[in-house]
Design an enzyme around this catalytic site. Structure first.
Site, PDB file in Angstrom:
ATOM      1  CG  ASP A 247      -2.107   0.764   0.854  1.00  0.00           C
ATOM      2  OD1 ASP A 247      -2.066   1.548   0.053  1.00  0.00           O
ATOM      3  OD2 ASP A 247      -3.068   0.447   1.731  1.00  0.00           O
ATOM      4  CD1 TRP A 248       0.651   5.536  -3.722  1.00  0.00           C
ATOM      5  CD2 TRP A 248       0.079   3.339  -3.611  1.00  0.00           C
ATOM      6  NE1 TRP A 248       0.432   5.063  -5.113  1.00  0.00           N
ATOM      7  CE2 TRP A 248       0.246   4.066  -5.007  1.00  0.00           C
ATOM      8  CE3 TRP A 248      -0.270   2.085  -3.395  1.00  0.00           C
ATOM      9  CZ2 TRP A 248       0.153   3.000  -6.047  1.00  0.00           C
ATOM     10  CZ3 TRP A 248      -0.324   1.164  -4.203  1.00  0.00           C
ATOM     11  CH2 TRP A 248      -0.237   1.807  -5.887  1.00  0.00           C
TER      12      TRP A 248
END
Length: 752
Positions: A247-248
């Site tokens: 995930d970012w």
């Protein structure tokens, strides 16, 4: 009886492996490093020398997100990135329709390919543990079986278009509060029985080409650095050979993340060369602190996915082209929206209305005109259009009915998402963490004092806003009541919006916002036959529901919401949606209200274990407002003739069949649900669990036969000592019904 783990069916042959190794030998260390981290907010680095392109990603699953600047969380502002707005995963799950899941995935994949994307960050399949989680609207269900059976065809639909589905968020991502650092404490059995099955089905049965690691920790270790989760379970037990993307901003430590089989690091800052998998990893390899073999393993997984997507290799000229905003896509959206809406209550058969008999309608509520596509966090999209409920009703009636609109309640307007992007603003919250390059200075006494003053000022502003809302609502309520008195029919359209259903926040309670309960109570005094409809992403309390005759619920159902709602209200479409989650009467009835609700920073312990959602309500004998699987129709269905046949060959255990008859005067669809209830279990087991279902369409007076097979694993639980699923010998009750509480047929089978 031990149920052996099934290996991943997305294997790689020797020829493909040989091609990957040839490319790997040609790559320099710098080129390998460029492939495993972002070179833009939504793309990785390319190796032009070897004709290896970037991986281009986009958010989903409600539609392909707008185009951003490469290094800034600001939309480019073009008008060529307007797309089809798909129903949310919660809406899709309420259809209980696997074919629609496949078709929805196919639309998303086709539009992603049409926009030039390689990876679409969807579907979201985290289990809905707590109704307060702000991101629940992006997820499917509280039940792992239902989630798995819908995720698999969705993934297949996406990937038919030579686009990788990226199933998210792996794993136990149960809240948004403190989402970057929160530690989810979960026991082994709960992990394997509740939070992992849908992910396992996604990779083993759906063949998902990629998977996204979650932000949170599990039992003390971040998911994207979690050797047990990524190496032992995902790679070894499940045999996964796809690409794992962070995930970012979910990777925190270079060496720890490099040591596990996570392949691509994405983040939210534009300092791409300083990402953990960029210069820091390169330097660690050059110093001999990290073996280059770990990078090779990551590049292999990326190249394997690129071959599968026909991005490289001899088949790259045969890669499918996509399209977006096709008329056929809108037809799928409309059909899904129609099947997703749930008739919760219809006591006096108020619905459907006869449009020929109605002369004047009052439509009350801000959600009658609210546009939802441009909010919710990373689920936001630029929709080609969005039909609001008021527009849908007006266009359906065609001008022959006088329609009065009254807002009923006041909603303070936020700046438009596409003008002031929430994601760019949220970067401030990451200062001082080990994500990105920003470092916050230590707080001084003056800083602390300034913070206190800011908090006091915020409280004062919130109190003023509450007073403003209350004052405005008094006037709006009076106008709505007057409109209701004049009309032949009254339709209320309320619920939630993306100020509450959103990435990055959790709801503080289950109450309807903006004083809607006061409005509904007053309107019911004026018109007890008022039709109450809602749009929202999570359950809400309905303290007045005993007084209401008709309640129709819709999740965020996409660009055709208004048209679907009108068709159901006026009887062109017979509602067939069923709840994929429990609607509690009040939040205090939930297991999470007693032992760790969403919104707690630092650490959250899933001490309820297996007993949340309908499993908890069953065990505690608490009556919800509306139970899991509930949903009414304009017709009636009668169940009969349950036949069970036990088989010994293979892993088939019980074949069951039964009849469903439409005894009403309208065509309709019913979702027949099969639950298994162990009679005298050797270990603690839920009272019953969903194990199979089928949706059947029937004309008036017609009978259909449903045949389903229950396999060994349907009877099993996870044995921690054996580290495997086992199905104990003994008696099991087979329960067939229209919901988890409306059981119509019962049978008994015995496993030896």
């Amino acid at each position: 009886m031990i149920i052996k783990n099934k290996k991943n069916n997305v294997g790689t042959d020797k020829k493909l492996a040989s091609q990957i190794e040839k490319i790997l030998k040609k790559l320099t260390l710098e080129e390998k490093i460029s492939m495993i981290h972002a070179a833009g907010l939504f793309r990785t680095g390319a190796v032009e020398r070897l004709d290896i392109p970037s991986l281009k990603c986009s958010d989903g699953p409600m539609g392909v997100r707008c185009e951003f600047h490469n290094e800034r969380w600001i939309p480019i502002g073009n008008h060529d990135d307007l797309v089809t707005y798909l129903p949310s995963n919660s809406a899709l799950a309420s259809s209980w329709n696997e074919e629609l899941a496949y078709q929805s995935g196919k639309v998303l994949g086709e539009e992603a390919r049409g926009r030039g994307k390689d990876v679409i960050l969807a579907p979201g399949i985290n289990i809905k543990r707590d109704p307060l989680c702000g991101r629940n609207f992006e997820y499917m269900s509280e039940d792992p079986k239902l989630t798995a059976t819908l995720a698999v065809p969705f993934i297949k639909g996406v990937q038919e278009n030579d686009v990788a589905a990226c199933v998210k968020h792996f794993a136990c991502n149960v809240q948004e509060t403190d989402r970057l650092m929160v530690d989810t404490i979960v026991d082994e059995r709960t992990l394997y029985e509740i939070y992992l099955p849908a992910f396992r089905a996604a990779v083993q049965e759906g063949g998902s080409y990629s998977l996204m690691g979650a932000y949170n920790k599990i039992n003390g270790t971040h998911c994207c650095e979690n050797k047990r989760l990524l190496d032992s379970i995902l790679r070894k037990e499940w045999g996964y050979d796809g690409t794992v993307i962070s995930d970012w901003g979910a990777i925190h430590k270079t060496k720890e993340a490099a040591a596990v089989t996570i392949d691509v690091e994405m983040s939210v800052f534009p300092d791409f060369d300083d990402y953990k998998f960029a210069n820091p990893l390169k330097e660690a390899i050059e110093k001999g602190e990290v073996p280059i073999s770990v990078v090779d393993g990551k590049v292999r997984n990326i190249l394997r996915m690129m071959f599968r997507l026909k991005m490289i290799g001899k088949y790259k000229n045969m890669r499918k082209t996509g399209t977006y905003n096709a008329p056929a896509h809108r037809e799928i959206v409309l059909k899904t929206a129609e099947e997703s809406m749930i008739l919760l209550k219809n006591d006096n058969n108020k619905l459907p209305l006869d449009k020929k008999k109605v002369k004047k309608i009052a439509v009350i509520g801000r959600n009658a005109v609210k546009i939802h596509s441009d909010g919710g966090g990373s689920a936001e999209i630029k929709a080609l259009y969005e039909i609001s409920p008021l527009m849908g009703i007006k266009t359906y009636l065609g001008g022959n009915v006088d329609i009065i609109y009254a807002p009923g309640y006041y909603v303070p307007e936020d700046p438009k998402t596409f003008e002031h992007n929430w994601q760019e603003k949220s970067l401030d919250e990451l200062e001082g963490t080990d994500i990105g390059m920003a470092v916050r200075k230590e707080e001084t006494p003056d800083d602390i004092e300034a913070t206190k003053k800011e908090e006091m000022k915020l409280k004062e502003e919130q109190e003023k806003e509450r007073e403003l809302v209350h004052e405005k609502n008094r006037k709006l309520l009076a106008e709505a009541a007057a409109a209701a008195k004049e009309a032949d029919e009254v339709i209320f359209v309320g619920g939630l919006n993306h100020n509450f259903d959103s990435e990055g926040i959790d709801r503080q309670n289950m109450e309807l916002p903006y004083e809607q309960d006061l409005l509904i109570e007053e309107l019911l005094r004026v018109r007890k036959d008022m039709i109450i409809t809602f749009i929202g992403g999570s359950p809400v309390e309905m303290p007045w529901r005993g007084k209401a005759e008709t309640i129709l619920w819709s999740y965020y159902a996409g660009m055709e919401t208004g048209n679907a709602l009108a068709k159901i209200i006026f009887g062109e479409v017979n509602p067939s949606g069923k709840l994929a989650e429990t609607f509690p009467a009040k939040y205090e009835d939930c297991a999470t209200a007693r032992n760790g609700q969403s919104g707690i920073p630092g650490k959250i312990t899933l001490s309820e274990g297996l007993y949340y959602g309908y499993r908890y309500f069953d065990r505690e004998r608490i009556a919800p407002a509306f139970c899991f699987g509930h949903g009414l129709s304009y017709t009636n269905f009668v169940y009969s003739n349950l036949v069970m046949k036990q088989e010994k060959e293979g892993n088939k255990i019980v074949k069951i069949s039964f009849n469903v008859k439409n005894t009403g005067k309208r065509a309709g669809a019913e979702v027949a649900q099969v639950y298994i209830a162990p009679i005298s279990p050797k270990v603690g087991r839920p009272v019953k669990e969903l194990k199979a279902y089928q949706k059947i369409n029937l004309q008036p007076g017609k009978t259909g036969k449903i045949t389903l097979t229950l396999i060994a694993k349907d009877f099993a639980y996870f044995d921690v000592d054996l580290h495997d699923f086992i199905a104990d010998a003994g008696d099991y009750e087979i329960l067939v019904g229209s919901s988890c509480q409306d059981i119509r047929l019962k049978g008994l089978c015995t496993l030896s």
